[in-house]
Design an enzyme around this catalytic site. Structure first.
Site: not given
Length: 252
Positions: A43, A63, A154
């Site tokens: 994270d 990430v 999204y």
């Protein structure tokens, strides 16, 4: 400690879970370790370090950054000896109509929600291929197929996740590796907190429009992740497993 009343589906497996400091990722990390798995929890939030234990190794990483996936995979192999499961979960959403959305916002959503999945899947596959075994579980969305106003980036990113899942599944299946996704509906997490103070309350209310009449708790999604990661799902390949309270099957 594993619940003795549960099926020993993931005991002994080694998993990387992204977005593990909160929400679905945290619930999945907790469930996996409870049931005897070893976890590398990734994270950007340094709070992930609070999860550290003999069975869970935290990695603070973005990430989307080159090298993060390699670092997580190396940690799994060096700490726990192998890698059996990758759970791509890290996610980000903005709520703006397209004409109000900057290129930077678009690219941030796409980078976290789809490019990050690609980078971690690519590195995990490099370890899983010689093993001839493994499972990748991508957290997609009902927005992989459907949309409403204000979530164009999204929805596009989650559509990409669905197609990445299918295409990678075809490459992976001959090598004993299964790739699947979860089409998650409304889940009560902190994902909306970056732009509204009542994010969790909004998700509770929005979920009432589902046929089941409510939103999910993160643990409910984690249960499906565990199933898809387990040998009980041995014939499930390239599926986007809808876990959305029926949202995707209603007309209105």
């Amino acid at each position: 400690m594993a619940d003795k009343n549960m099926v020993d589906e993931i005991g002994g497996k080694v998993a990387i879970i992204t977005g593990a400091a909160s929400g679905i990722g945290l619930a999945t990390a907790e469930l996996f370790t409870e049931r005897g798995a070893k976890v590398v929890a990734v994270d950007l939030n340094p709070d992930v370090k609070k999860l550290a234990s003999a069975d869970l190794f935290p990695v603070v990483a973005d990430v989307t950054t080159d090298g993060s996936a390699e670092m997580a995979v190396t940690a799994a192999v060096e700490r726990f000896g192998r890698l059996d499961t990758l759970v791509n979960n890290a996610g980000y959403i903005n709520y703006k109509e397209v004409v109000e959305t900057s290129r930077e916002e678009w690219e941030k959503v796409m980078a976290i929600n789809s490019t990050g999945y690609f980078l971690f899947s690519r590195e995990a596959m490099k370890v899983m291929l010689p093993q001839k075994s493994g499972a990748i579980v991508n957290i997609a969305s009902y927005a992989s197929y459907f949309a409403f106003k204000g979530i164009a980036p999204y929805a596009a990113s989650k559509g990409a996740v669905a197609q990445l899942t299918r295409a990678l599944a075809l490459e992976a299946a001959p090598h004993g590796i299964r790739v699947n996704a979860i089409g998650s509906g409304d889940v009560v997490t902190n994902i909306l907190d970056s732009f509204r103070d009542d994010g969790r309350e909004f998700l509770v209310e929005h979920g009432k429009a589902a046929p089941i009449g409510r939103s999910a708790e993160p643990r409910e999604i984690a249960e499906v992740v565990a199933f898809l990661a387990s040998d009980r799902a041995s014939f499930v390949v390239g599926s986007v497993f809808m876990v959305d309270g029926g949202f995707s099957v209603q007309i209105a």
